[in-house]
Design an enzyme around this catalytic site. Structure first.
Site, PDB file in Angstrom:
ATOM      1  N   ASP A  19       0.831  -1.209   0.000  1.00  0.00           N
ATOM      2  CA  ASP A  19       0.000   0.000   0.000  1.00  0.00           C
ATOM      3  C   ASP A  19       0.865   1.260   0.000  1.00  0.00           C
ATOM      4  O   ASP A  19       1.992   1.248   0.494  1.00  0.00           O
ATOM      5  CB  ASP A  19      -0.914  -0.025   1.240  1.00  0.00           C
ATOM      6  CG  ASP A  19      -2.093   0.920   1.100  1.00  0.00           C
ATOM      7  OD1 ASP A  19      -2.336   1.439  -0.011  1.00  0.00           O
ATOM      8  OD2 ASP A  19      -2.782   1.135   2.117  1.00  0.00           O
ATOM      9  N   ASN A  67     -10.804  -2.433  -5.491  1.00  0.00           N
ATOM     10  CA  ASN A  67     -10.056  -1.493  -6.341  1.00  0.00           C
ATOM     11  C   ASN A  67     -10.713  -1.289  -7.715  1.00  0.00           C
ATOM     12  O   ASN A  67     -10.398  -0.327  -8.412  1.00  0.00           O
ATOM     13  CB  ASN A  67      -8.601  -1.939  -6.520  1.00  0.00           C
ATOM     14  CG  ASN A  67      -7.758  -1.804  -5.270  1.00  0.00           C
ATOM     15  OD1 ASN A  67      -6.801  -2.557  -5.059  1.00  0.00           O
ATOM     16  ND2 ASN A  67      -8.072  -0.834  -4.403  1.00  0.00           N
TER      17      ASN A  67
HETATM   18  C1  IPE Z   1      -5.361  -2.542  -0.245  1.00  0.00           C
HETATM   19  O1  IPE Z   1      -5.050  -1.213  -0.378  1.00  0.00           O
HETATM   20  C2  IPE Z   1      -5.277  -3.221  -1.577  1.00  0.00           C
HETATM   21  C3  IPE Z   1      -3.937  -3.420  -2.113  1.00  0.00           C
HETATM   22  C4  IPE Z   1      -2.825  -3.061  -1.537  1.00  0.00           C
HETATM   23  C5  IPE Z   1      -3.862  -4.081  -3.387  1.00  0.00           C
HETATM   24  P1  IPE Z   1      -6.176  -0.102  -0.549  1.00  0.00           P
HETATM   25  O2  IPE Z   1      -5.484   1.197  -0.686  1.00  0.00           O
HETATM   26  O3  IPE Z   1      -7.107  -0.481  -1.641  1.00  0.00           O
HETATM   27  O4  IPE Z   1      -6.956  -0.206   0.825  1.00  0.00           O
HETATM   28  P2  IPE Z   1      -7.805   0.896   1.616  1.00  0.00           P
HETATM   29  O5  IPE Z   1      -8.798   1.428   0.630  1.00  0.00           O
HETATM   30  O6  IPE Z   1      -6.859   1.947   2.053  1.00  0.00           O
HETATM   31  O7  IPE Z   1      -8.410   0.169   2.751  1.00  0.00           O
HETATM   32  C1  IPE Z   2      -1.533   0.295  -3.326  1.00  0.00           C
HETATM   33  O1  IPE Z   2      -1.323   1.648  -3.407  1.00  0.00           O
HETATM   34  C2  IPE Z   2      -1.783  -0.338  -4.668  1.00  0.00           C
HETATM   35  C3  IPE Z   2      -3.203  -0.619  -4.943  1.00  0.00           C
HETATM   36  C4  IPE Z   2      -4.146  -0.585  -4.060  1.00  0.00           C
HETATM   37  C5  IPE Z   2      -3.562  -0.963  -6.296  1.00  0.00           C
HETATM   38  P1  IPE Z   2      -2.510   2.690  -3.393  1.00  0.00           P
HETATM   39  O2  IPE Z   2      -2.899   2.980  -4.793  1.00  0.00           O
HETATM   40  O3  IPE Z   2      -3.626   2.240  -2.529  1.00  0.00           O
HETATM   41  O4  IPE Z   2      -1.795   3.943  -2.767  1.00  0.00           O
HETATM   42  P2  IPE Z   2      -2.426   4.982  -1.747  1.00  0.00           P
HETATM   43  O5  IPE Z   2      -2.983   4.202  -0.594  1.00  0.00           O
HETATM   44  O6  IPE Z   2      -3.476   5.725  -2.488  1.00  0.00           O
HETATM   45  O7  IPE Z   2      -1.284   5.836  -1.329  1.00  0.00           O
HETATM   46 MG    MG Z   3      -4.035   2.486  -0.587  1.00  0.00          MG
END
Ligand code: IPE
Ligand code: IPE
Ligand code: MG
Length: 239
Positions: A19, A67
């Protein structure tokens, strides 16, 4: 007793909630997809560090069922990155003895990409240096619902349903549960990740964004893990 890295025990299966790509990019004034690219580039060195420390299985969560709700451009970009990464890295991963597996749903990905993923899994099926499970279109609740549907469809008798049988209906059938779940970017939540399999995993949350999570951060996570006592509901003299 510690090993050559100063660890008293090494987790067999490490799972990472990768993340913080978006915030990493924003910090640098870059588009979110640049963060996803940087995050993807970070997988190889972390995988290699896992091998070095003796981890036998690494699961990386790259895309959740939730996502799909992100802006279309980002979703399309993430799917493209998965596809390009397989093209670019598969020969080397295979040459390095990495076994690839996929966890989650394949059927919502473009047909060509599904074939690519299946090919990568088949090609690397006999590799033994480390197993890399890529969780893409993965969600824990969806996984459990699918398992229930398949159990009913198979006509399994209620009294036959136990934890072992149920586990065999999950995407992770045959895989050991994760011992250590690492989440980058400082969020204290599972976000629906391996909610069945990680019931007794050790959690390690680190503030750095995923593209900045390196070998040293991995080592700190492993060191922290090696100092924990896993009791599984028992008391110390029993464990
Ligand atoms: C979790 O991260 C999913 C992945 C790392 C693939 P998200 O960014 O989607 O999770 P939330 O929305 O902060 O809970
Ligand atoms: C994790 O990074 C990757 C996915 C969830 C696809 P994020 O895209 O959630 O990054 P933040 O949380 O917005 O920084
Ligand atoms: Mg995230």
């Amino acid at each position: 007793m510690t090993n050559e890295h100063g660890l008293t025990k090494v987790p067999y299966h490490v799972a990472i909630i990768m993340d913080g790509n978006g915030r990493w990019a924003r910090q640098r004034g870059l588009p979110r997809l640049a963060g996803h690219r940087a995050g993807t580039e970070n997988i190889r060195p972390v995988l290699e560090a896992c091998v070095e420390y003796g981890v036998k299985m690494l699961t990386i969560w790259a895309f959740s069922t939730e996502n799909w709700g992100r802006p279309e451009q980002e979703v399309r970009g993430l799917i493209r990155i998965l596809s390009e990464t397989i093209d670019r890295q598969l020969p080397e991963l295979h040459a390095n003895g990495v076994r690839l597996q996929h966890i989650g749903r394949l059927d919502r990905l473009p047909k060509k990409l599904q074939d690519k993923v299946r090919h990568a899994i088949d090609l690397t099926a006999n590799n033994e240096r480390i197993t890399l499970n890529v969780a893409f279109d993965y969600g824990g609740r969806a996984e459990i619902i699918q398992a229930v549907q398949r159990i009913i469809r198979d006509g399994v008798a209620p009294e036959q349903v136990d934890e072992a049988l149920f586990s065999q209906y999950l995407y992770t059938a045959g895989l050991p549960d994760p011992d250590l779940v690492i989440r980058t970017s400082g969020e204290f939540r599972t976000s629906n990740f391996m909610i069945w399999q990680a019931a007794y995993a050790e959690y390690y949350i680190v503030p750095v964004y995923w593209p900045d999570f390196g070998k040293e951060e991995l080592y700190q996570a492993l060191l922290d893990y090696s100092r924990r006592e896993r009791r599984f509901g028992l008391i110390t003299p029993q464990t």
